[in-house]
Structures are given as C-alpha cells and as structure tokens.
Design a protein around this motif. Sequence first.
Motif, PDB file in Angstrom:
ATOM      1  N   CYS A  67       7.171 -33.651   4.474  1.00  0.00           N
ATOM      2  CA  CYS A  67       5.931 -34.261   4.976  1.00  0.00           C
ATOM      3  C   CYS A  67       6.386 -35.396   5.898  1.00  0.00           C
ATOM      4  O   CYS A  67       6.471 -36.565   5.495  1.00  0.00           O
ATOM      5  CB  CYS A  67       5.068 -34.771   3.822  1.00  0.00           C
ATOM      6  N   ASP A  90       2.821 -24.560  -4.321  1.00  0.00           N
ATOM      7  CA  ASP A  90       2.511 -24.055  -2.979  1.00  0.00           C
ATOM      8  C   ASP A  90       1.027 -24.119  -2.637  1.00  0.00           C
ATOM      9  O   ASP A  90       0.580 -23.452  -1.683  1.00  0.00           O
ATOM     10  CB  ASP A  90       2.999 -22.610  -2.815  1.00  0.00           C
ATOM     11  N   ARG A  99       0.704 -25.858   0.866  1.00  0.00           N
ATOM     12  CA  ARG A  99       1.892 -25.794   1.707  1.00  0.00           C
ATOM     13  C   ARG A  99       1.532 -25.419   3.149  1.00  0.00           C
ATOM     14  O   ARG A  99       0.745 -24.506   3.399  1.00  0.00           O
ATOM     15  CB  ARG A  99       2.879 -24.772   1.138  1.00  0.00           C
ATOM     16  N   LYS A 100       2.067 -26.190   4.078  1.00  0.00           N
ATOM     17  CA  LYS A 100       1.868 -25.975   5.514  1.00  0.00           C
ATOM     18  C   LYS A 100       0.405 -26.085   5.933  1.00  0.00           C
ATOM     19  O   LYS A 100      -0.024 -25.424   6.891  1.00  0.00           O
ATOM     20  CB  LYS A 100       2.445 -24.628   5.946  1.00  0.00           C
ATOM     21  N   ALA A 160       4.214 -29.304   0.374  1.00  0.00           N
ATOM     22  CA  ALA A 160       5.398 -29.194   1.229  1.00  0.00           C
ATOM     23  C   ALA A 160       5.023 -28.837   2.667  1.00  0.00           C
ATOM     24  O   ALA A 160       4.120 -28.035   2.907  1.00  0.00           O
ATOM     25  CB  ALA A 160       6.353 -28.144   0.661  1.00  0.00           C
ATOM     26  N   GLU A 161       5.708 -29.472   3.599  1.00  0.00           N
ATOM     27  CA  GLU A 161       5.588 -29.171   5.030  1.00  0.00           C
ATOM     28  C   GLU A 161       4.178 -29.372   5.572  1.00  0.00           C
ATOM     29  O   GLU A 161       3.774 -28.710   6.542  1.00  0.00           O
ATOM     30  CB  GLU A 161       6.081 -27.752   5.314  1.00  0.00           C
ATOM     31  N   CYS A 162       3.436 -30.295   4.951  1.00  0.00           N
ATOM     32  CA  CYS A 162       2.159 -30.725   5.535  1.00  0.00           C
ATOM     33  C   CYS A 162       2.509 -31.768   6.598  1.00  0.00           C
ATOM     34  O   CYS A 162       2.558 -32.978   6.327  1.00  0.00           O
ATOM     35  CB  CYS A 162       1.235 -31.294   4.465  1.00  0.00           C
ATOM     36  N   ARG A 184       6.334 -27.724  -4.514  1.00  0.00           N
ATOM     37  CA  ARG A 184       5.999 -27.527  -3.097  1.00  0.00           C
ATOM     38  C   ARG A 184       4.489 -27.538  -2.850  1.00  0.00           C
ATOM     39  O   ARG A 184       3.999 -26.919  -1.905  1.00  0.00           O
ATOM     40  CB  ARG A 184       6.606 -26.214  -2.565  1.00  0.00           C
TER      41      ARG A 184
END
Length: 656
Positions: free
Chosen positions: A445, A394, A397-398, A420-422, A417
């Motif tokens: 991503c 993490d 993350r984001k 994750a979610e970049c 993660r």
Amino acid sequence: MRKTLEERLHSYEPLFGGWRLQGEIGSGSYARVYRVTHSNSFGLELQSALKAIEIIPEGKMENPDSLRQLVRDQYIGEVNLLGAMRGISNIVSYEDHAIMEIRDGDVLIGYDLLIRMELLKSLEEILRDGDTKIKTTEGVRRIGMDLCRGLSRCHRVGILHRDIKPKNIFRNQFGDYKLGDFGIARHLEGTMYARTRIGTELYAAPEITDKNSSRYGAKADLYSLGLVLYYIANDGCLPFITPELPRSKWHEAVGRRNSGEEIPAPTGVDASLGAVILKACAHRPEDRFASAQEMYHALQTAGRGKVVPAEREEETEAGGFDPLGYLWKQLGLSVTTAPEEQFMKDRLQRRSTERSSDGILTAHQAQKLQTRRLRFGRSSGQLILDRYREIAGDAFRKRYDLTEVVCREQVERIGERAFAECANLRRVTLKAPLQTIGSGAFLRCTKLEQGVLPHTVERIGDKAFLDCFAMKTAVISDLVTELPAQIFSGCRSLDTIRIPAGLQRIGAEAFRGCGAILRFALPDQVNWMGPRAFSGCKGLQEIRLPAHIQTIPDACFIGCTALTKVAFGQDLRYIEEQAFRRCISLQTAELPYGLLKIGERAFSDCEALRVLRIPKSVLLIGENAFEDCRKLTVLTPRGSYAWEYCRRNGVRVAER
C-alpha cells in the motif's frame, strides 16, 4: 532541631527546577503525597502529584556508603520500576524523581526520595463523592477492562502489583482508569511466583494471606481486581459484609472468604458480568482467569446483550425485520407495498442475506461494497466497515478506488493480504477489539501514511506492511511479542516507531531498508533477531541492543552506513557473518566479555573503524572479519586468540 518532612520540602523549592508545594493530599504507611504546581511565563499552571519518602534508618549507620547502599537496595528499585513502565497505558505516569540528602549538622543521616507523577483522583475519592455512573454494568466493565490492560502489560514484563484496591486506582480527565502506587510491587522471580506477604487484607488473595502457602503469582492481582469490581457492583460491600455489619466483624467476613466459602453474586450488575467477577474471585488460582488478557476479553463481552425493540421482536417472529416498515411506523406513516418500496425491500434483504452469518466478510462480498458517495455521485474513496467480525483474506486486494478505510469496533481480525496492493490507500483507522492482522494485510500500500494499531492487537503476520513506502509512523500494541519477518521491510519513510514493551522476537528483514529511522533502543526482553533484521537502514545512527540477546545474526546491520554507536548487551556470545559489514561510519566498538565468536566478514568494509576492543573470551574469528578496515587497531589482551589472529592476518593489534 531536625526539620520535618514538609519543612525540608519547602527548603528544596523550587522542586525539579520550577515546582512548588501546594499542600498534602494523602499519606500511607511509608510515604506522603503532595500537590505541586508549576507556572510558566505565560501564566499557564501545571499540576502534578509529589510522592515523598523519608528514609532515615533507626539505627546509626556505620558510614555514608552503607546508608547509600541501603537506599540503593531498598528504594531506588521503585524509581527504576516506574521508569520501566513509563508510557504504558492504564498505569499512572511517572514524570521525574530526585534524591535529597538529610543532614544533622555535617552528618548524613538519611535521604528524601521525591517522585513526581501525574495528578489524578483516586477511585476511593470518586466513590466517596457519590459518583453513581461507575456502579452501573457499563461503569464496572470500563474499570475492569482498563485495569486488565494495565495488569497485562505489568505481568508481561514480570511485575506484580500486589496491592490493588480503590485507593490505588485512579481516573484521568478522559475517564480512563489507571493503576498507581507500585511501592510494594516487585518483579516476579524466575518461577513466576512471589513469596513476600504484602497487600491489604480486605482485597488480598487467599494464597497471600495463607501462612501455609509458600508462593503466589499473577493470578493474585486478578483476584484483587475481581474484589474491587465486586465492591463497586455490590453497592460498596465486599463479600459477606453488609452495611449493618460492624467494622470489628470484617475480619471474620474476610476469614469466611479465605476459607473457600462460596461468594454470593454481586447485586448491582447483570448475571453475565457477575459471573466474570466471581470467576476472578475464585478461591483456587487454577479456577480463575489464566491471564489479565483473558479476563479483559471476558469483560469485553459480558453485560452487552442487545435489546431489541418490541416492534422488531414481533416482526422478527413474523418472518424477518422490515427496516423500511419499522422506520415508517415510527414516523406515523401508513405502510403500503408500492413497486419502489418493494424494490428497496428486496435490495436490503439481498444485502442482508449476502452478509455471512458468522460475521466474515468474504472476498466476493467485499468486491461489491462501494465507497461512500459525495454529491453528484462522486466517490469519496472512503469505506466504512462495520457489522463484520472478520475481513477475509484478499478481500480488497488491488482495490485502487480505496483512499480511506475505517474499521469499526466489531472487527476482530484482518485476513492475509486483505488490503494488499491498494495503491491509493492513504489512511486506515483500526479500533479495538481488533486482535489479529494477517500476513501481507497492507502489503505494497505505497501511499499508506501510518500504521497505528489499537491496544488490543496481539498478533501481526509477516510482510504486513511490506513496501509501504510512504508510511512515516508505526505504533505497535504492547501485547505484541513478535515482529515477524519483513513486517516493515522497505518502509523507507518510516521515522517514528513505538516498540512494544514486551517484545521478544524480531524477524528476518523486519526493518530492512527503513532508511529514515535514526535510533533504536530495543527492550531487554528481546531474545532473538533474524538475519538482515536492520540491513540497509542507511539513516540509523545509534542502536542499543538488548541486554540478554546472545546472537547478532547474519548481515543484521549490513549497509547501515550512518551507524556510529552500538551498545552491546552483556549476554552477547556470537556475532555472525557480515553482521556489521559496510558500516562505514562506525569508528569505535567495545565487545562485551563473554563473546565467543566473530563471524566471517563481520566488520569488513568498515572504512572508518579505528578501535575495536575484543575480550579474551573470544575463541573464534572468521576469515576476512576485518577486511578493508585500513585504520583499525584491535585492543585485546596479549596472548589471547584475538591477539594471535591479528598477528597472523596483518591487523594492527595493541595490548588492552
């Protein structure tokens, strides 16, 4: 009068449609190597090496079929071996082959086997030319690491080289070392041991030359590699051999080594690298490295101790290194303690202490790292990560500000993660010695364009690239043996993927929804696939299943609407529920003999399916296996289980 080999080669010209002989460059006990060139209409000249093997039996063969069988049994295996290793890094590249008949009048007396490979310079030639750079600690490490990579891949697919020596090691124009001449290589037997005693005595392991030893394994190759490194690091002298020792006495030196007498350390490298070489050359196989990969890691860290300048040593002992003071001293400026300087020193000191002592970049630290700044304070979106061994779970993350991440050579592990979610991350550069990528590392991503992994990666966690919608290319390291669940699930733009040669397992939904992939050819080492592994791959047209896989799992190819051709493996036993449901373009399929079960709705809704060949071996067919296959005719032996099933369920059936 029968022509010589070289005369016959000239008579075959142009070879392979455009190649011409330019002279012999080497020979061995059973083959000769020539330089060949090819010129195109634009004046570009290409060069390759041609290995020519003359196959003429001493005794007269009974008939041409017996001669063909001899060639097939004893020589075609080498061609198949080179073809199987095509594309493996640090292995000399095979390019083409041809088999030409040798006739005496109208009588077939033999064959010329021609194998075209990339043209490289051998290590033996390089040493003879006096290249001193390869005799340094770094040069020896480079050779060892490159060849360990090649051996690791060979051993993973069950191939022993058995003749590693300077003559069979080559270097390309980029300085990469490669293994060549697999003429006496063989596949390891089921016990992972070989028994034929082949190999050059000077570099052969004791268990190969020992007549009382019944078998040897992959560690024999590591021993030979260790001796090659010893030879280079010891100024061209093998153990117990000195420049003054007559060649007639070399056999005695080999005998001392094979007897188990302790080998002295090589003189030209530091102690840490020397220890690695001696371990590879241990007399007992169990005292050597467990694998080529383990030896690679040992070489990676050996001989790389960091040298600290004298000024830095003094300042470290005095209470910590002062980077600004050290820089100003180098520039000849006086060192004072202005408020601005003290502020910068404190800031650098805080950043240094914030960095984890064990090399782990934590999520808390990662959130403070800023992307690279351009002029006028604008962010480039680029983040360069170095001096960290591991990126924790993490960590980023984001982080929507990231557009590019570069992981330098120090990074060995990326946690779960971590990125994750970049959502704006487009490019990630990963380098050796990265070994592990955690679960969901790049999950969602959505703008990430490619996933190119370095050759050192051994493990990838599940969902690593889940829903990376923009990803078009994926290159997986040959060390990876398992593609876990949902690793590329939802990567709808993925159209090019390099499958590892040693792949064994494909997890559930690994490629679900990868609609841009057109064809798949899975390595024969794959022995397990998870449910829905290729479900919803709407662009998939052809799939070649591994020879030894026994089960096609539930819904494995459900919804592959463009699938027209399936090549089934010979060991297939079970096709589970809905395996090929809604494959509406599939028209014909031939199931292999030995198949035992066809699950419920296995081929239901295959609207275009016209012919399905089912062997007599099938003992169970589930309900609605061929539902809504209105054009289908099943071909199967009369009286078989499939015959009776079709008669009972109103499916057209004809005798096979």
